[in-house]
Design a protein around this motif. Structure first.
Motif, short mmCIF file in Angstrom:
data_model
loop_
_atom_site.label_atom_id
_atom_site.label_comp_id
_atom_site.label_asym_id
_atom_site.label_seq_id
_atom_site.Cartn_x
_atom_site.Cartn_y
_atom_site.Cartn_z
N GLY A 154 41.45 32.84 32.46
CA GLY A 154 40.93 31.45 32.88
C GLY A 154 40.01 31.22 33.90
N CYS A 155 39.17 30.09 33.92
CA CYS A 155 38.17 29.62 35.01
C CYS A 155 38.12 28.32 35.22
CB CYS A 155 36.93 30.42 34.50
SG CYS A 155 35.75 30.01 35.44
N ASN A 156 38.13 27.87 36.58
CA ASN A 156 38.11 26.47 36.81
C ASN A 156 36.59 26.20 37.30
OD1 ASN A 156 40.71 27.01 36.69
ND2 ASN A 156 41.10 26.42 38.97
N VAL A 157 35.55 27.08 37.06
CA VAL A 157 34.07 26.63 37.71
C VAL A 157 33.45 25.66 36.76
CG1 VAL A 157 32.13 27.63 38.36
CG2 VAL A 157 34.29 29.04 38.74
N MET A 158 33.62 25.70 35.38
CA MET A 158 33.06 24.73 34.54
C MET A 158 31.23 24.99 34.70
SD MET A 158 35.43 23.56 33.16
CE MET A 158 34.92 22.20 32.21
N CYS A 159 30.78 26.15 34.68
CA CYS A 159 29.44 26.08 34.72
C CYS A 159 28.88 25.34 33.44
CB CYS A 159 28.88 27.53 34.52
SG CYS A 159 29.27 28.54 36.00
N SER A 160 27.70 24.73 33.47
CA SER A 160 27.36 23.69 32.43
C SER A 160 27.05 24.29 31.23
CB SER A 160 26.32 22.65 32.98
OG SER A 160 25.25 23.49 33.33
N PHE A 161 26.93 25.74 30.95
CA PHE A 161 26.60 26.34 29.89
C PHE A 161 27.45 26.95 29.19
CE2 PHE A 161 25.76 29.08 33.32
CZ PHE A 161 26.34 30.18 33.25
N CYS A 162 28.77 26.98 29.82
CA CYS A 162 29.83 28.09 29.52
C CYS A 162 31.01 27.15 28.79
CB CYS A 162 30.14 28.64 30.71
SG CYS A 162 31.50 30.10 30.33
N LEU A 163 31.51 27.91 27.59
CA LEU A 163 32.52 27.48 26.86
C LEU A 163 33.91 28.10 27.34
CD1 LEU A 163 31.84 27.19 23.10
CD2 LEU A 163 32.76 25.39 24.43
N ILE A 164 33.83 29.21 28.27
CA ILE A 164 35.21 29.74 28.66
C ILE A 164 36.12 29.04 29.10
CG2 ILE A 164 35.88 31.80 29.84
CD1 ILE A 164 33.10 33.14 29.50
N PRO A 165 35.91 28.07 30.02
CA PRO A 165 36.97 27.49 30.54
C PRO A 165 37.82 26.75 29.38
CG PRO A 165 35.14 27.24 31.95
CD PRO A 165 34.79 27.76 30.67
N PHE A 166 37.02 26.01 28.51
CA PHE A 166 37.68 25.66 27.15
C PHE A 166 38.51 26.51 26.40
CE2 PHE A 166 35.18 21.60 28.15
CZ PHE A 166 34.18 22.10 28.58
N GLY A 198 39.00 40.27 33.88
CA GLY A 198 39.66 39.03 33.72
C GLY A 198 38.41 38.27 33.48
N VAL A 199 38.41 36.92 33.87
CA VAL A 199 37.36 35.86 33.58
C VAL A 199 36.89 35.75 34.93
CG1 VAL A 199 36.60 33.76 32.69
CG2 VAL A 199 38.41 34.94 31.65
N ASN A 200 37.62 35.29 35.90
CA ASN A 200 37.26 35.24 37.26
C ASN A 200 37.96 35.87 38.31
OD1 ASN A 200 35.80 34.04 39.60
ND2 ASN A 200 36.01 32.01 38.93
N ILE A 232 32.15 40.14 38.93
CA ILE A 232 32.97 39.31 39.82
C ILE A 232 32.16 38.18 40.18
CG2 ILE A 232 32.39 40.84 41.67
CD1 ILE A 232 35.26 40.15 42.92
N GLU A 233 32.26 37.02 40.50
CA GLU A 233 31.75 35.80 41.06
C GLU A 233 31.14 35.74 42.12
OE1 GLU A 233 30.79 34.34 37.46
OE2 GLU A 233 30.32 33.30 39.21
N PRO A 234 29.95 35.80 42.51
CA PRO A 234 29.41 35.82 44.01
C PRO A 234 30.25 35.03 45.11
CG PRO A 234 28.01 34.46 42.62
CD PRO A 234 28.67 35.11 41.86
N ASN A 271 25.37 23.96 37.59
CA ASN A 271 26.61 23.90 38.18
C ASN A 271 27.13 25.25 38.54
OD1 ASN A 271 28.86 22.35 39.34
ND2 ASN A 271 30.07 22.79 37.59
N ARG A 272 26.08 26.29 39.19
CA ARG A 272 26.85 27.39 39.62
C ARG A 272 26.61 27.06 41.34
NH1 ARG A 272 28.50 31.50 37.36
NH2 ARG A 272 27.66 33.05 38.15
N PRO A 273 27.93 27.26 41.79
CA PRO A 273 28.28 26.98 43.27
C PRO A 273 27.62 27.73 44.50
CG PRO A 273 29.89 28.21 42.25
CD PRO A 273 28.92 28.36 41.29
S1 SF4 Z 1 30.11 31.59 33.42
FE1 SF4 Z 1 31.93 32.58 34.28
S2 SF4 Z 1 32.23 31.18 36.36
FE2 SF4 Z 1 31.23 29.99 34.85
S3 SF4 Z 1 32.66 28.90 33.83
FE3 SF4 Z 1 31.96 30.53 32.72
S4 SF4 Z 1 33.68 31.92 32.87
FE4 SF4 Z 1 33.75 30.67 34.76
#
Ligand code: SF4
Length: 443
Positions: A154-166, A198-200, A232-234, A271-273
């Motif tokens: 799972g992932c809580n980041v919600m990057c605006s191009f990414c479906l993985i959190p869904f 993992g995802v994050n 791994i996320e920066p 939406n990259r932090p």
């Molecule tokens: S790109 Fe990575 S960090 Fe961003 S929402 Fe998708 S899985 Fe999460």
């Protein structure tokens, strides 16, 4: 004995999960056959990161049903989670299992002797996925020298191009004792390198134990030679982790840190932090502490609003930072993501040419990384098989090395003197064990 064929699309986490499904189906009495061979059961572990991945999933099903028209087809994974309505309409699918139930998929299959095509697919799907920390219902049957070890999802980041959190839900961690138990079994089974997936994964947290704490527990496993962090996320890389990597005799000096873009305005609309400056400072800190660090990244081109100038910024940072390679992705509009609603979509031809430019730069970076080690002695973990009389393996900092050898070096750690390079790997020759010229104990 009924035959089962499993096909995996997408990331290392999907591969780790397919290894678990394979072990379970074997235990349930199936004979596992290679994808493409005649089969009675097809399990497709899907990906929905890009439209292309979903198209490939549909192609895999059609291809299998051509040679095995009576095969029972079960579809799971991220496309089964985010595209369930679409999959219901695909001819030939008998079972659709969302990510909530993925690990238990074999329990939802009819008994092997009563597998038969269904008029309509049975669907097991929930809109959301449980948030609890978890254990695995089964341990995997890895099919590679480097065993994948799932530690987080799972992932809580919600990057605006990414479906993985869904597709995979909120961040959650695997219980540490469950991770250690599987790791001990894998090492007892002869695996010398474990790849944490993992995802994050930088968000691993179990009770008070974070990723560095988990790595410390893994390091205590006798016989385990290498621990590798997959991606791994920066923003989740701490100084403690960098220090651990700099001093550890088991944690590989390797980081794959997705950058995605070298332009601050694009990073913000993704939406990259983090900013380009923060990313650069992180890399400088890591390289200062770990001079032989193998450094990979992901870069996306063609994100809405990516002007020629923004792309030039990405090229500049990709050239300037000491990457040893990068994976280049072309933006794929994903329904339901914030990015899909953004104006200024980039024409496909422009995105393709930008991807080509970056891919060529990545080739040169990979070559430069290999050239750094000509003459040096490095420790290489060899993988199974030979290619044209060459055995292949990787160093701890993820340099791929090929040596001419007729010996079966599978899963062996050997000292190799690097003698030359190609743009995809380094060439070397085997040297006597524990050669005094070897570079730092860990490489
Ligand atoms: S790109 Fe990575 S960090 Fe961003 S929402 Fe998708 S899985 Fe999460």
């Amino acid at each position: 004995m009924k035959r089962a064929s499993l096909h995996t699309l997408g990331c290392r986490l999907n591969q780790a999960e397919t290894a678990v499904l394979t072990a379970r189906l074997r235990r349930d009495g199936y004979r596992i056959v290679e994808f493409g061979e005649l089969t009675d059961l097809l399990v497709v572990n899907t990906c929905s990161v890009t439209e292309e991945a979903e198209r490939t999933c549909r192609y895999v099903i059609r291809k299998t049903l051509k040679h095995s028209p009576d095969a029972f087809v079960a579809v799971t994974g991220c496309y089964a989670q985010t595209g369930v309505q679409e999959l219901r309409t695909i001819p030939g699918i008998d079972l659709i299992v969302g990510n909530q139930f993925k690990g238990d998929l074999p329990s939802f299959l009819p008994a092997p002797h009563s597998l038969k095509k269904q008029p309509d697919p049975e669907v097991l799907h929930t809109r959301t996925i449980d948030r609890e920390d978890f254990i695995l219902p089964e341990y995997g049957d890895p099919d590679s020298t480097r065993a994948l070890l799932k530690i987080q999802d799972g992932c809580n980041v919600m990057c605006s191009f990414c479906l993985i959190p869904f597709a995979r839900g909120r961040e959650r961690s695997r219980l540490q004792d469950d991770v250690i138990q599987e790791a001990e079994i894998l090492v007892a089974g002869g695996y010398r390198e474990l790849v944490l997936t993992g995802v994050n994964i930088g968000q691993y947290r179990q009770d008070a134990l974070d990723l560095v704490g988990l790595i410390a527990r893994l390091e205590r496993i006798e016989g385990l030679e290498r621990i590798r962090i997959s991606s791994i996320e920066p923003t989740t890389i701490t100084n403690t982790l960098i220090d651990r990597m700099a001093s550890s005799s088991k944690l590989c000096p390797y980081l794959h840190i997705p950058l995605q873009s070298g332009d601050d305005s694009i990073l913000s609309s993704m939406n990259r932090p983090y900013s380009v400056k923060e990313f650069t400072l992180l890399i400088q800190r890591a390289m200062a502490a770990i001079p032989h660090l193998g450094l990979g990244t992901d870069i996306m081109v063609g994100f809405p609003g990516e002007t020629e100038e923004a792309f030039e910024h990405t090229l500049d940072i990709a050239r300037a930072l000491p990457f040893s390679y990068f994976h280049v992705f072309t933006y794929s509009q994903r329904p339901g993501t914030a990015g899909a609603k953004l104006p200024n979509q980039v024409p496909a031809a422009v995105a393709r040419s930008r991807a080509k430019t970056l891919t060529e730069l990545s080739r040169l970076k990979r070559l430069a990384f290999a050239e750094r080690y000509i003459g040096s002695i490095l420790s290489v973990l060899f993988e199974s098989g030979h290619l044209d009389g060459f055995s292949s393996g990787t160093t701890a900092n993820f340099l791929r090395v090929n040596v001419p050898s007729s010996l079966d070096l599978t899963n062996q750690l050997k000292d190799v003197q690097i003698t030359g390079t190609s743009d995809r790997w380094a060439l070397g020759k085997l040297t006597p064990e524990r050669h005094p010229l070897r570079i730092v104990p860990m490489l």
